[in-house]
Design a protein around this motif. Sequence first.
Motif: not given
Length: 290
Positions: A31-35, A188-190, A194-197
């Motif tokens: 998942r980290a690679v995907d992000y 859900a950690r993403f 910052t993501d909400l902003t």
Amino acid sequence: MADPAYFPPPHSSRIGVSDVEQLEAQTRSLRAVDYQYGGGACRDAVVVRIYWAQQLLAAEASEGVRARLLSAVADLHNLAGWTSFDSGQVGAAYHHFDRALDFARHDEDLITNIVYRRGRVHLHHGAPGDALAYFQRGAFAPLAASIMYANEAWAYAHQARAAEALRALGKAQDSFASADLTHVPDWARFHDETDLTAMIGTVHTELGDTGAAIPALRTAIEDFEPAMARSRTFCLISLATCHFLDGDFDEGQAVGMRAVRAAEELKSERVWDRMRPMAQAAAVRGIALR
């Protein structure tokens, strides 16, 4: 990250918590690679790991280990669906999300996340009404609710329903403020501040409210870590679009070129899909982004 070709078999016909933890760790690593690099950088490795997960499912386990294993396999399919979506393979994405829901029947929070991601496929492909049906499913945990409300706002913005979009965005912010961020599941950690902003900026961009969008997008771009390179690139695309809407063509070109360079570092068809409207806005003004 482990070699994608390496799949340690269960030590015996009975598995324990350590076997499930290894599967969870590999999913977390992928998942980290995907992000950071895009779904195309890891989708094949994710899909191949499903075969290993099938071996674990066939083994004996205690009731507690079995429940955790089902969640782990569900999340692996969840990631397979997401990376397929990011790679432009919509049919495969739906298949893996369906399988994820089959395995996650006992895990309400994970079900919510899978439903959200399936809704994002509809939103990306121009069906905001269908996306809303998923985003409005509801969520029990405040963080999951914040994710759903933020994406509900985006879907409303796609339909030019500004009042409803802003109302949903407010609910997303309220839910996030009440969320327990000390125990966040990996899927859900993403969704952090910052993501909400970034979502606030994205929704206001869609509504054409550049005055509200630009500060939010600039903040998100500055705050995203390198590990979230794809999300940062999406914000660059939206920010360039805002500058074009404002008639600030020089700044739009500068940010747009940053977006193109960032996209070239990713293996994500979805990024290029999102790039097209920005590129068209530049092209009609005779602005080159390469």
